[in-house]
Design a protein around this motif. Structure first.
Motif, PDB file in Angstrom:
ATOM      1  N   ASN A  12       0.197   4.244  -2.923  1.00 31.41           N
ATOM      2  CA  ASN A  12       0.069   5.577  -2.148  1.00 31.41           C
ATOM      3  C   ASN A  12       1.020   6.491  -3.001  1.00 31.41           C
ATOM      4  N   LYS A  21      -5.365  -3.651   0.512  1.00 37.57           N
ATOM      5  CA  LYS A  21      -4.750  -3.788  -0.875  1.00 37.57           C
ATOM      6  C   LYS A  21      -5.150  -2.790  -1.950  1.00 37.57           C
ATOM      7  N   LYS A  49       0.842  -1.176   0.080  1.00 41.15           N
ATOM      8  CA  LYS A  49       0.004  -0.042  -0.175  1.00 41.15           C
ATOM      9  C   LYS A  49       0.930   1.222   0.068  1.00 41.15           C
TER      10      LYS A  49
END
Length: 356
Positions: A83, A215, A79
């Motif tokens: 991001n 996820k 993640k």
């Protein structure tokens, strides 16, 4: 499955920083010709020839951006990269390299960092990224992750937040609000577990929402999709702080207003069902939830026929004169002023920076 309480734990104090970095970064493959030198030296060497370099960085702090009581470390690593590269996707650029920095306390053994870096490696493989450097240091505040993403784009393809024109269509990818409700489900189950540790959560009815929180995926596919459709966005941003907040960013940059139509918001059926279960208004969640990592962009009105039937895209409104304000048009045809309730970081005028 019963957890093995006797798992091997290698304390960070048993390995030096150089050895730890060498251990954690082994197995990262080079995917891009622009990477001349990756990890293993004092700096990375990159070569981009005639394309612009686009750079973005994101930080995630334990207790602020993630809760390790329900966020597996491998998912967290994945993640963290998503991001960062989502910002590059929001500028219509292609992510190519990342730098990873981790501050960690001594409560984490080397094996825990292996899990985190397995997530980094999985994301790097999925998105064809080269890990070209970073740093490790100690922390007395838990786990802190910083990811710097580097990408490339032709100058004419780069899309900024500023650029929308009056009557431009407002388009969003995928569906919105699911990540926020996934977090609500996980937090509720955490509270139940704290009261009764023998009560194991059943997350199957919430699988899509939980996946969107734990996820998520970056919409790096949209650049190619728009190119095939011969559509050039006039402005773009990714949805991290909630749709309302991001729409208002685009309006502010263009000095325009907007109308967003409630019945056009793309909501997953599971989201609608769980909002009813939690007694939360699904439109409120869609407008203010955040962390969807979908893309919000504007296109010219003449592109309507190209966009309207694409299953990955939803036209949710249009830009108006600034004096009209930023509005939500409800299903009952009432007009309500939009309010941004998402988190607003300071000095964040663009998703990423372009290196000239």
């Amino acid at each position: 499955m019963i957890e093995d309480k006797n798992q091997q734990r290698t304390q960070l104090s048993q390995v030096g920083e150089i050895s730890l970095i060498e251990h954690l970064t082994q197995g990262f493959a080079i995917e891009n010709e622009s990477t001349i030198k990756g990890t293993g030296d004092d700096g990375a060497v990159l070569q981009f020839e005639n394309e612009k370099v686009v750079v973005s960085t994101d930080m995630m702090v334990e207790g602020v951006h993630f809760d390790l009581s329900f966020m597996p470390l491998k998912h967290l690593g994945y993640k963290a990269i998503v991001n960062a590269i989502s910002d590059l996707a929001a500028m219509n650029a292609t992510p190519t390299q990342v730098l990873l920095s981790v501050a960690v306390s001594n409560r984490f053994p080397v094996e825990a960092l292996d899990e985190l870096f397995d997530g980094f490696k999985t994301a790097a493989k999925v998105y064809k990224l080269d890990v070209v450097g970073g740093d490790t240091t100690s922390s007395n505040k838990g786990l802190i992750i910083s990811v710097t993403a580097i990408g490339k784009a032709n100058e004419e393809d780069i899309t900024y937040r500023v650029g929308a024109g009056i009557n431009d269509l407002i388009v969003v990818t995928g569906d919105i609000g699911a990540a926020y409700m996934g977090l609500q489900v996980l937090d509720r189950e955490k509270q139940v577990f704290l009261v009764n540790p023998n009560n194991q959560p059943d997350l199957e009815p919430y699988s899509y929402l939980v996946e969107r929180q734990l996820k998520p995926e970056a919409r790096t596919d949209i650049k190619e999709l728009l190119e095939k459709m011969e559509v050039k966005p006039t402005s773009m941003i990714d949805i991290t702080d909630g749709l309302a907040s991001e729409v208002m960013h685009l309006c502010k940059q263009a000095n325009l207003g907007c109308n967003i139509y409630e019945d056009k918001l793309p909501l997953d059926p599971q989201l609608i069902n769980v909002c009813e279960e939690f007694n939360i208004n699904s439109t409120t969640v869609a407008l203010n939830g955040g962390e969807d990592f979908e893309l919000l962009f504007t296109v010219k009105m003449e592109d309507f026929d190209k966009v309207k039937h694409n299953p990955h895209l939803s036209i949710i409104g249009h830009m108006t004169d600034v004096n009209s304000g930023t509005n939500l048009v409800t299903r009952g045809n009432n007009i309500i002023g939009l309010k941004a309730r998402g988190w607003e970081p300071e000095n964040n005028d663009e998703d990423a920076q372009v290196v000239l």
